[in-house]
Design a protein around this motif. Sequence first.
Motif, PDB file in Angstrom:
ATOM      1  N   GLY B 101       0.803  -1.217   0.000  1.00 22.83           N
ATOM      2  CA  GLY B 101       0.000   0.000   0.000  1.00 22.83           C
ATOM      3  C   GLY B 101       0.834   1.263   0.000  1.00 22.83           C
ATOM      4  O   GLY B 101       0.295   2.358  -0.076  1.00 22.83           O
ATOM      5  N   ILE B 102       2.160   1.137   0.057  1.00 22.32           N
ATOM      6  CA  ILE B 102       3.023   2.326   0.091  1.00 22.32           C
ATOM      7  C   ILE B 102       3.004   3.063  -1.247  1.00 22.32           C
ATOM      8  O   ILE B 102       3.392   4.227  -1.333  1.00 22.32           O
ATOM      9  CB  ILE B 102       4.469   1.922   0.509  1.00 22.32           C
ATOM     10  N   PHE B 103       2.456   2.404  -2.319  1.00 19.88           N
ATOM     11  CA  PHE B 103       2.406   3.071  -3.636  1.00 19.88           C
ATOM     12  C   PHE B 103       1.513   4.305  -3.605  1.00 19.88           C
ATOM     13  O   PHE B 103       1.614   5.162  -4.465  1.00 19.88           O
ATOM     14  CB  PHE B 103       1.907   2.093  -4.709  1.00 19.88           C
ATOM     15  N   ARG B 104       0.618   4.398  -2.612  1.00 19.99           N
ATOM     16  CA  ARG B 104      -0.245   5.580  -2.548  1.00 19.99           C
ATOM     17  C   ARG B 104       0.534   6.827  -2.161  1.00 19.99           C
ATOM     18  O   ARG B 104       0.105   7.938  -2.410  1.00 19.99           O
ATOM     19  CB  ARG B 104      -1.374   5.350  -1.537  1.00 19.99           C
ATOM     20  N   GLU B 105       1.703   6.621  -1.536  1.00 11.76           N
ATOM     21  CA  GLU B 105       2.550   7.769  -1.172  1.00 11.76           C
ATOM     22  C   GLU B 105       3.450   8.062  -2.361  1.00 11.76           C
ATOM     23  O   GLU B 105       4.547   7.530  -2.496  1.00 11.76           O
ATOM     24  CB  GLU B 105       3.389   7.429   0.072  1.00 11.76           C
ATOM     25  N   LYS B 106       2.994   8.963  -3.228  1.00 16.34           N
ATOM     26  CA  LYS B 106       3.722   9.172  -4.485  1.00 16.34           C
ATOM     27  C   LYS B 106       5.091   9.805  -4.255  1.00 16.34           C
ATOM     28  O   LYS B 106       6.033   9.534  -4.986  1.00 16.34           O
ATOM     29  CB  LYS B 106       2.881  10.038  -5.425  1.00 16.34           C
TER      30      LYS B 106
END
Lengths: 239, 339
Positions: B101-106
């Motif tokens: 879910g770290i992909f949401r932190e662009k």
Amino acid sequence: MTDWIFHTARDFELHGIERHRSLVRENGLAASVARLCWWCGLRVVLPLWLQLRVTGREHLPTKPPFVLIANHTSHLDALILASLLRAAWRDQVFPVAASDTFFEKRLSAAFADWFLNALAIRRCCARTHDLDEMRRKLTTGEAIFILFPEGSRSRTGELQAFHSGIGRLVAQTNVPVLSCHLDGCFRALPPGRWLCKPRRISVKIGPPLRFDDCPNNRSGWDTIAAQLRGEVKRLSNRA
Amino acid sequence: MNAVIAERFFGYSHAFAHPLTCGVVAFLGAALVITPLIFLVLRRTGNVADATYTELWVRWRSWIWISIALVVPILLGAAWVIMGVGVLSLLCYREFARATGIFREKMISVAVAVSLLLISFAVIDNYLRLFFATAVLGIALIAVVTIPQDRPEGFIQRVALGMMGYLFFGYSFGYLALMTTDPLYRPLLLLLLLGVELNDIFAYCSGRLCGGPKLVPRTSPGKTCAGAIGAVVLTTAMVLILGHFVLFPGTLMDRWPMLLILGAGMSIFGQFGDLLLSSIKRDIGVKDIGNLLPGHGGLLDRFDSLVIVTPLYYHFLSLVLGPLGHGQAERIITNMISP
């Protein structure tokens, strides 16, 4: 300390075209950069090619969520409306597109997903849980929808009947809906053509309407659709 | 750029100069040709179910692509390896980021991408100290990029996840690229990749043959103690033989304790890498971490074993043989700015 807030991508189990089509699709940095390039490019090219005249820009809300609805005569419609919005919103702006036009072939689905951020919706028989998911995006998420309630491009340029799906998205919510009227797109790029002619295009944006007191049932949805159609009609008659 | 550097980066004409390179490529080619024949024989004798049979073909097809993607850049030259490792790191980080879910932190993704570019630059430049510094520089960048957003809630989580992904799949895989600074990088890389991939296969085969108690059933229900031990024995034997006869004769590595440590280390830490990804997947609650390689899962499902082994392999060889790449032109680009 904050409880754990990270969760696996909602479309993690989906792959390929299924993922492009999914309403729960979530994109990362690469798609965001692709969209930035696309919208910035469009913002330069569109005014050069078309003579755009926009009125009522002051009605645009300062922050999401909201819904833009308009008459639909051309593929240009969604591009022009989206290019009026801030580039910083590019990952929140979802042009709602027909599944059978944009999401049948792998390549066009990938393009619609990566560059346009389009959401696939089945125009004949949108499923209830699809509409629920879109409603959830509006009410809890920070989404901006660009939506054409006519359901397909008008083949004559005249305004067609509105589907009631728009009502199901916004009834009993505080989400503002802005009616827009685009004039000239039909002359520039009518259905069936691939080459866009340089034409004068005027965009009129109406004031935001809210439907928080409208019942969330069939009659309420029809009322909303009729009211919005009247609003678009009114804009089209205004000079 | 002088001739020596150009040869290292782009000199494919000497790709097969080392016998180990020829051997590994021939072995891979032979293996990929023979396995379908084995499938057919198994099919004839009726030893495999239909589903398994289809699955075997899917896996075989993926193996062809994996082999091409691994071997061709190594044969073509260092430049292609560095580029390939960069792409591999990006894709692996992407799989990790989507799963956690770290992909949401662009902004974290931006920081990781910039750090990966820095790693590639350090390798192209052959600037060892910069390469080792990218570990610290990378995590520092990941830590600071989201501070201007003024969102302290979840700071520890996003920075920790970003650092973890970057160190495992960016920095650690960067060592694969770093090995290209040595003129002998082709056989060195091929020994590492062959050893680690065969280690997986050895573990699977000896586990299936012997059965017995499970290794860590809650982390990875399929793995057995017999498989783990079998893999250590077989991989160590393979590294001993290849090291003694082909890769290291006459060098300081050509002593049996050294080769033993190298072989056993590759096997043990290869399996730990495997279990590391299993633990991550178990914690998240997913079976595969991607679908890029049909039959295998994601890229990470295939390359997980390299995560821990690669830095250890590089540093152990550097410890025994002297720094890899020693004597090559250093700081090729930065020297022009500040000699």
